[in-house]
Design an enzyme around this catalytic site. Structure first.
Site, PDB file in Angstrom:
ATOM      1  CE  LYS A 218       5.666   1.742   7.837  1.00  0.00           C
ATOM      2  NZ  LYS A 218       4.998   1.901   6.536  1.00  0.00           N
TER       3      LYS A 218
HETATM    4  C1  LIG Z   1       9.281  -2.969   8.016  1.00  0.00           C
HETATM    5  C2  LIG Z   1       9.329  -1.895   6.976  1.00  0.00           C
HETATM    6  N1  LIG Z   1      10.512  -1.498   6.486  1.00  0.00           N
HETATM    7  C3  LIG Z   1      10.608  -0.528   5.567  1.00  0.00           C
HETATM    8  C4  LIG Z   1       9.497   0.083   5.073  1.00  0.00           C
HETATM    9  C5  LIG Z   1       9.635   1.087   3.980  1.00  0.00           C
HETATM   10  O1  LIG Z   1       9.208   2.345   4.348  1.00  0.00           O
HETATM   11  P1  LIG Z   1       8.715   3.396   3.243  1.00  0.00           P
HETATM   12  O2  LIG Z   1       7.371   2.968   2.780  1.00  0.00           O
HETATM   13  O3  LIG Z   1       8.696   4.682   4.008  1.00  0.00           O
HETATM   14  O4  LIG Z   1       9.732   3.393   2.155  1.00  0.00           O
HETATM   15  C6  LIG Z   1       8.235  -0.276   5.548  1.00  0.00           C
HETATM   16  C7  LIG Z   1       7.031   0.399   5.030  1.00  0.00           C
HETATM   17  O5  LIG Z   1       5.960  -0.081   4.960  1.00  0.00           O
HETATM   18  C8  LIG Z   1       8.137  -1.298   6.511  1.00  0.00           C
HETATM   19  O6  LIG Z   1       6.974  -1.721   6.976  1.00  0.00           O
END
Ligand SMILES: Cc1ncc(COP(=O)(O)O)c(C=O)c1O
Length: 447
Positions: A218
């Site tokens: 991210k």
């Molecule tokens: C659009 C979106 N939502 C939620 C998430 C979930 O985040 P995390 O990997 O921190 O759980 C991601 C992660 O790639 C994502 O791209």
């Protein structure tokens, strides 16, 4: 007209134009840098912050031998950066989604609208709450198509999850209007668009609640991490309760048992002090990280505008695009695949197995029909939860390929290329030259 070129010159030109996939010289041999926007800016500042925190021996946010209050400070700074009233730091973007849906009271008997292009966690959070995900189609923003959202709404719809995908905001103002008109919630998932904005207003501030991820891919990162934000005090207290042990806290940090609406069930997503301190440093760097990706992406986009056979993803507000991905759209699936194969052999890849430059059908769990548990309506309890719950009777929905025709068509015809935050002028020039070379050979060029 007679050419002035010598035979040698013509041969040299032919050799330069010969695609690497046909035996010509590749535009570049070095792999491109890996994506991971925040990682390229990680330096002594994060290391010093981490060491300072470790020396305090106070790793937990609520107490310690020398509590540094890093999580509290991060929440305040992140809220200020977005211009939103409340923030709750959590351990992941998935955790943020779960906490948010709990705070919003999502459960069996409800439908929640989700986009065909998202990340699997979005749908998982809805299913794990016992609600039914309803797929809405996307348009050429690669985010929710407002017309499709409108068509998905039923008396059982409790809310919409707008996912700002691949670095650029969706049409959040149109979706906000739909949510308001139908008195349903709008949750913005900003995991892939931290720092993005529309007309100067940051994503994450348009809806009732919003979620962020600080996982390593991210725009800013602590390896893992996330955040829930809202302007609504009630939803904030409920999010605080759900992310921790099930109860809100007063200003002194004491658990509150006197307010039934804030006495819930905890989900255990508290962020630790070490990651909070890293996030405070990364947040300070986020404007520079975004500026770098934005500059690279728009230099490449500008060069690609010359090619009539290629369309670029529609960007709602180019100034508010964080720039971490470039999506190009081709006339048909076969052309997209041919261009992609040729670009990769020209050296436009991070590493041989890299997914930094792929046709979108190869983009895994971001595509609804690539999620087997959704297509097969998998249940955790083996008895059909949530699909077979009595409360969900009659809420039948389709999830196999074909459910979202606009998305199916766009995925097949589009290439997604990651734009790392550390591209040099040379890297950008190579990307542009590779596209130009492949476009010319594929007759997609107007020049
Ligand atoms: C659009 C979106 N939502 C939620 C998430 C979930 O985040 P995390 O990997 O921190 O759980 C991601 C992660 O790639 C994502 O791209």
């Amino acid at each position: 007209m007679k050419s002035d070129k010598t035979v040698a010159e013509v041969k040299a030109e032919e050799a330069a134009n010969r695609l690497a996939i046909h035996g010509g010289a590749a535009v570049r041999r070095e792999p491109l840098p890996l994506e991971f926007p925040g990682i390229h800016y990680l330096d002594e500042e994060e290391i010093d912050a981490a060491v300072r925190l470790l020396r305090s021996r106070s790793l937990f946010r609520f107490y310690g031998v020398d509590l540094q209050n890093e999580a509290v400070a991060f929440e305040a700074e992140f809220a200020q950066w977005l211009d939103v009233r409340h923030a709750v730091a959590v351990t992941s973007g998935t955790g943020a989604l779960n906490v948010t849906l709990s705070a919003l009271g999502v459960g069996p008997g409800q439908e929640v609208i989700v986009p065909a292009y998202m990340w699997v966690s979005v749908i998982a959070a809805v299913v794990n709450h016992g609600a039914i995900p309803v797929l809405a189609d996307i348009d050429d923003t690669f985010c929710l198509d407002p017309k499709s959202v409108e068509a998905c709404i039923t008396p059982r719809t409790s809310g919409i999850i707008l996912v700002h995908m691949s670095g650029a905001p969706g049409d959040v103002k149109a979706i906000r209007q739909i949510a308001s008109r139908h008195h349903i919630f709008l949750l913005e998932d900003c995991a892939q668009c931290n720092g993005g904005s529309v007309d100067g207003q940051k994503v994450g501030t348009f809806g009732d609640m919003a979620t962020f991820s600080f996982q390593m891919n991210k725009n800013m990162t602590s390896g893992e991490g996330g955040c829930v934000v809202t302007n609504d005090l009630r939803l904030y207290h409920r999010a605080v309760a759900c992310h921790d042990v099930g109860y809100a806290r007063d200003e002194q940090g004491r658990l509150v048992f006197s307010e039934p609406d804030y006495c819930l069930w905890g989900e255990g997503y508290r962020l630790d002090e070490l990651r909070a301190t890293l996030l405070r440093v990364q947040l300070g760097k986020l404007p520079r990280i975004i500026a770098a990706m934005h500059r690279s992406k728009y230099r490449i986009r500008k060069a690609l505008e010359a090619f009539t056979g290629v369309r670029l993803r529609r960007i709602i507000d180019p100034d508010g695009d964080t720039g971490c991905f470039l999506i190009t759209i081709y006339p048909d699936a076969e052309t997209a695949r041919r261009v992609n194969r040729a670009l990769r052999v020209e050296g436009i890849v991070t590493c041989p197995q890299g997914v930094s430059n792929v046709v979108m059908t190869d983009w895994g769990l971001h595509l609804y029909y690539n999620v087997p548990s959704l297509v097969n309506r998998t249940s955790i309890d083996g008895r059909g939860f949530p699909w077979k719950l009595a409360e969900n009777a009659g809420l039948e929905r389709q999830y196999a390929k074909g459910a979202c025709p606009a998305a199916d068509d766009l995925f097949a015809r589009s290439i997604i290329l990651a734009i790392p935050s550390c591209l040099t002028d040379r890297d950008e020039t190579d990307i542009i030259e590779a596209f130009q070379k492949v476009m010319r050979a594929t007759s997609l060029s107007a020049t």
